[in-house]
Design an enzyme around this catalytic site. Structure first.
Site, PDB file in Angstrom:
ATOM      1  N   ASP B   9       0.872  -1.126  -0.041  1.00  0.00           N
ATOM      2  CA  ASP B   9      -0.196  -0.102  -0.005  1.00  0.00           C
ATOM      3  C   ASP B   9       0.726   1.071  -0.057  1.00  0.00           C
ATOM      4  OD1 ASP B   9      -2.002   2.142   0.235  1.00  0.00           O
ATOM      5  OD2 ASP B   9      -2.870   1.092   2.120  1.00  0.00           O
ATOM      6  N   ASP B 105      -3.269   2.530  -5.880  1.00  0.00           N
ATOM      7  CA  ASP B 105      -2.111   2.648  -4.980  1.00  0.00           C
ATOM      8  C   ASP B 105      -1.923   1.039  -4.319  1.00  0.00           C
ATOM      9  OD1 ASP B 105      -4.229   2.935  -3.552  1.00  0.00           O
ATOM     10  OD2 ASP B 105      -3.272   4.428  -2.343  1.00  0.00           O
ATOM     11  N   GLU B 106      -2.810   0.155  -4.416  1.00  0.00           N
ATOM     12  CA  GLU B 106      -2.401  -1.007  -3.632  1.00  0.00           C
ATOM     13  C   GLU B 106      -2.444  -2.214  -4.442  1.00  0.00           C
ATOM     14  OE1 GLU B 106      -5.643  -1.494  -0.691  1.00  0.00           O
ATOM     15  OE2 GLU B 106      -5.523   0.655  -0.208  1.00  0.00           O
TER      16      GLU B 106
END
Lengths: 78, 406
Positions: B9, B105-106
């Site tokens: 993350d 974003d993960e």
């Protein structure tokens, strides 16, 4: 620390490698780059850059880093 | 052998990217927020100094400024975020080919097969943290476990630029049930009503019990909590992208007071959705309409068509019918979303209805395809319906490909 965008004259080889040849500095001064010793991805949180770092040797054995990110070249300034 | 799954993350991703380009913002409160002039003014991401002042993600710019008047608010630069997201994924790709993105974003990484090559899990994780920071200039939180859900919990627990192992249920049994992936506010409240406060409480319950109180979702929750997971993480860039729905939504520059306003915004959205459906050579059967009132209440409705269609006119008529049946203008509306689902490909001709007089209109299809072609060549605003021209303020937005559920 901050960054300053600069003009660079490069050679694009047929293998897709970009090699910087001259750095254009103040008053259109053309500074030749003798040798590129290392190319690696790098970032600096203080100066605010990220991209490919070219370690270049200029005349008089002066070593400076040139950075390349998304079509622009820049150097670190104090 | 147990799988080893990492959940990576990127910490306050949007804000980090902005700080990378503007290092002077690193030590002052800063947030990235939607455009306040177009009323998309909610905080998308904030940096650590802003977090200390109590600024939260998803609150309005006004609320944030009240808490922290010196907050610097920046507009989002999505192209730049996509560029960095891609760059980070390319770096992950050097360690494993099994990568599953979860948002911008993960990512989940299955590194089970790479451990012997790199030496140990520790080494891979430390190298990832170091390289993302040194080479790209962003920081990660990594959760390490044997299922996706546990790994995600791990990355939530890990601090910035750090990692966290979760080896078994015992490590997480005291966390609130709402911290689990997929348990939102409503499910959390429901679980609380049955006296299930922590993950440990939920794990003690048998499957039929959870099924009874949560329905089908109880089954997934049971698997999540107990660490049963069967679906492997697919190979990166080989995932089959099957589109399930296509939609657009828009928060208008002013509140929609009457049916005319509503129709103006709706027709732009319908144009965009139908053009995207046609571009993919798909046909839809179900139309969904979502409206949000000034008081931020959300209402969603859906309707099934009598036959498949790919026409903007059908979406429009359907959405208007849904709206007239279910809503009124006692409270003005601030945003509308339209989407279509039950998508299918029809390569071998179209089955039209035998009994409906006003069925799928080939004439309409020709008309809309012609408009698509004109817009492709001369731009979005080169041709529009008269309705849209009535209030150019309301209709002058360009719907992006903002919603495409895969």
């Amino acid at each position: 620390m901050s960054i300053r965008y600069v003009d660079v004259i490069c050679r694009f080889s047929k293998d897709g490698i970009i090699k910087p040849l001259y750095l254009i500095w103040e008053q259109n001064q053309k500074i030749p780059i003798i040798k590129v010793t290392e190319v690696c991805p790098r970032s600096s949180l203080q100066a605010g850059y990220t991209g490919l770092r070219y370690t270049c040797i200029f005349e008089g054995n002066r070593i400076r880093h040139l950075f390349y990110d998304r079509g622009k070249w820049y150097v670190e300034t104090r | 052998m147990k799988k080893v799954i990492l959940h990576c993350d990127l910490n306050c991703f949007f804000a980090s990217v902005e700080m990378l380009h503007h290092p002077e913002l690193r030590n002052i409160p800063m947030a990235v927020a939607g455009d306040p002039d177009h009323r998309h003014g909610i905080i998308l991401a904030k940096n650590v100094p802003a977090k200390r002042k109590g600024v939260k993600t998803a609150e309005t710019i006004g609320e944030a400024l009240r808490k922290c008047p010196e907050l610097t608010v920046l507009k989002p630069d999505y192209d730049s975020y996509l560029y960095f997201s891609e760059k980070v994924r390319d770096l992950y790709y050097e360690y494993t080919d099994r990568i599953e993105p979860f948002g911008i974003d993960e990512c989940w990484l299955d590194i089970s097969a790479s451990i012997s090559y790199f030496g140990s899990v520790d080494r891979i994780v430390k190298e990832l943290l170091y390289r993302v920071k040194e080479e790209i200039g962003l920081t990660l939180s990594i959760g390490i476990s044997f299922t996706r859900v546990y790994a995600k919990l791990g990355s939530d627990l890990a601090k910035e630029d750090a990692f966290c192992y979760i080896d078994s249920l015992d490590d997480i049994k005291d966390l609130p049930a709402a911290s689990l992936l997929g348990v939102g506010y409503h499910t959390g409240e429901k679980l609380k009503a049955y006296g299930l406060y922590t993950i440990g409480d939920v794990a003690k319950k048998p499957l039929p019990y959870l099924k009874e109180i949560l329905g089908k979702w109880g089954e997934s929750l049971y698997c999540y909590v107990n660490g049963y997971e069967s679906a492997p993480i697919p190979k990166y860039r080989e995932q089959i992208e099957e589109v399930k729905s296509v939609g657009n939504s828009m928060t208008s520059i002013r509140d929609l007071q009457n049916m005319e306003d509503f129709k103006i915004v709706l027709s732009v959205l319908c144009d965009s959705v139908s053009a995207r459906v046609r571009e993919k050579k798909l046909f839809f059967r179900t139309v969904h309409l979502q409206v949000r009132t000034k008081k931020l209440e959300i209402r969603t409705m859906q309707m099934r068509l009598k036959e498949n269609s790919d026409l903007g006119k059908d979406i429009f008529n359907c959405a208007v019918a849904l709206f007239e049946k279910n809503c009124d203008f006692s409270v003005p509306f601030r945003s509308i979303g339209v989407s279509v689902s039950s998508l299918s490909y029809q390569k071998d001709g179209l089955q039209t209805s035998l009994f409906e007089k006003e069925g799928y209109s080939l004439k309409q299809k020709k008309e809309e395809t012609a408009i698509d072609t004109i817009r492709k060549r001369f731009g979005r605003f080169s041709v529009s319906s008269l309705r849209v021209l009535e209030d150019s303020g309301l209709s002058s937005f360009i719907p992006r490909n903002d919603k495409e559920n895969v």
